[in-house]
Design a protein around this motif. Sequence first.
Motif, PDB file in Angstrom:
ATOM      1  N   GLU A  46       0.813  -1.213   0.000  1.00 12.60           N
ATOM      2  CA  GLU A  46       0.000   0.000   0.000  1.00 12.60           C
ATOM      3  C   GLU A  46       0.850   1.270   0.000  1.00 12.60           C
ATOM      4  N   LEU A  47       1.781   1.343  -0.975  1.00 15.16           N
ATOM      5  CA  LEU A  47       2.624   2.519  -1.097  1.00 15.16           C
ATOM      6  C   LEU A  47       3.181   2.658  -2.501  1.00 15.16           C
ATOM      7  N   PHE A  48       3.666   3.857  -2.795  1.00 18.96           N
ATOM      8  CA  PHE A  48       4.382   4.125  -4.034  1.00 18.96           C
ATOM      9  C   PHE A  48       5.870   4.107  -3.740  1.00 18.96           C
ATOM     10  N   TYR A  49       6.642   3.420  -4.585  1.00 19.71           N
ATOM     11  CA  TYR A  49       8.094   3.485  -4.531  1.00 19.71           C
ATOM     12  C   TYR A  49       8.539   4.588  -5.468  1.00 19.71           C
ATOM     13  N   LEU A  54      18.068   9.716  -6.061  1.00 17.75           N
ATOM     14  CA  LEU A  54      18.419  10.494  -4.873  1.00 17.75           C
ATOM     15  C   LEU A  54      18.264   9.665  -3.605  1.00 17.75           C
ATOM     16  N   GLY A  55      18.417   8.372  -3.709  1.00 21.80           N
ATOM     17  CA  GLY A  55      18.269   7.509  -2.550  1.00 21.80           C
ATOM     18  C   GLY A  55      16.888   6.907  -2.428  1.00 21.80           C
ATOM     19  N   GLY A  56      15.939   7.489  -3.116  1.00 23.26           N
ATOM     20  CA  GLY A  56      14.594   6.930  -3.126  1.00 23.26           C
ATOM     21  C   GLY A  56      13.785   7.292  -1.902  1.00 23.26           C
TER      22      GLY A  56
END
Length: 76
Positions: A46-49, A54-56
């Motif tokens: 339940e998230l966006f990667y 820039l390290g993410g």
Amino acid sequence: MELVIKDWKKVKDVGMPKDGDFCFVIFGSEKDGYAWNVGGYHEEKELFYVNLGLGGMVIQKEKVIAWKLWDEVKLL
């Protein structure tokens, strides 16, 4: 060149995108302010990667206001 994004999919109206969809994302809150980014949705977590070299980072589902599929956006 101009990037124009119309007809955002509001989470409160349509929910989240499908697993693996790459999207433009508006996130934040009225209190903390709003921002945008691009990333891939992970349905199980339940998230966006988001990783632009820039390290993410990740954007939690609860913070997402609206999204638009990458392929639906046109350059003018």
